[in-house]
Design a protein around this motif. Sequence first.
Motif, PDB file in Angstrom:
ATOM      1  N   LEU A   1       0.828  -1.212   0.000  1.00  0.00           N
ATOM      2  CA  LEU A   1       0.000   0.000   0.000  1.00  0.00           C
ATOM      3  C   LEU A   1       0.857   1.256   0.000  1.00  0.00           C
ATOM      4  O   LEU A   1       0.495   2.244  -0.650  1.00  0.00           O
ATOM      5  N   ASP A   2       1.983   1.246   0.706  1.00  0.00           N
ATOM      6  CA  ASP A   2       2.891   2.395   0.668  1.00  0.00           C
ATOM      7  C   ASP A   2       3.346   2.665  -0.768  1.00  0.00           C
ATOM      8  O   ASP A   2       3.402   3.817  -1.213  1.00  0.00           O
ATOM      9  N   PHE A   3       3.656   1.592  -1.502  1.00  0.00           N
ATOM     10  CA  PHE A   3       4.082   1.737  -2.893  1.00  0.00           C
ATOM     11  C   PHE A   3       2.942   2.283  -3.752  1.00  0.00           C
ATOM     12  O   PHE A   3       3.133   3.218  -4.543  1.00  0.00           O
ATOM     13  N   ALA A   4       1.745   1.713  -3.596  1.00  0.00           N
ATOM     14  CA  ALA A   4       0.597   2.160  -4.387  1.00  0.00           C
ATOM     15  C   ALA A   4       0.281   3.632  -4.120  1.00  0.00           C
ATOM     16  O   ALA A   4      -0.040   4.385  -5.046  1.00  0.00           O
ATOM     17  N   VAL A   5       0.399   4.041  -2.872  1.00  0.00           N
ATOM     18  CA  VAL A   5       0.128   5.435  -2.518  1.00  0.00           C
ATOM     19  C   VAL A   5       1.210   6.356  -3.080  1.00  0.00           C
ATOM     20  O   VAL A   5       0.914   7.417  -3.625  1.00  0.00           O
TER      21      VAL A   5
END
Length: 189
Positions: free
Chosen positions: A125-129
């Motif tokens: 999720l950190d990457f997607a954000v």
Amino acid sequence: MGDEKIIALDIPGFGTVSEGTQAYFDKCEEKLGLVPNVLRAYSFDDKKLRAFTDMYNDLMLGASGLTKLEREMIAVAVSSVNHCYYCLTAHGAAVRELSGDPKLGEQMVMNYRVADLTGKQKAMLDFAVKLTEAPATIEEGDRQGLRDAGWSERDIWDIASTAAFFNMSNRMAAATDMQPNDAYHGMAR
């Protein structure tokens, strides 16, 4: 379609669907209990609807190292950054349903960082954000962080593809003032 407002645009032919599209809508109604408004929004053009559904179904239901829940989590995290009312409502309901945890659905909508996630999911999720907020700043260290968390090269592709698709979808929903189906609000609570 009734009197329910789906989009703010008055596109010629909107609301009239082909026989093939009606058959697809009938299947949606049978399986889901509703026809998602995003599909109705695209239904004025069979080619655009098919392109949208083919990509969506491949990303969200196709073979992947990501679970269906993890893909829905990406949809919600990206949509939270973009403040996409349609996608937060629809995909927040999907997170609640797939996880069996209404609290997780709400946490994902508001701030995934407060949810009880695995390190692997948090990295995803950190990457997607980051891809949503600052795509030009993605570098090898970001991809390596995903590898270190346990994601494969193909998984990284799927994370990026899912995030990119929902960024596009969020922008279409915002541009057209797309409204979610009322039924989503009460699902899996």
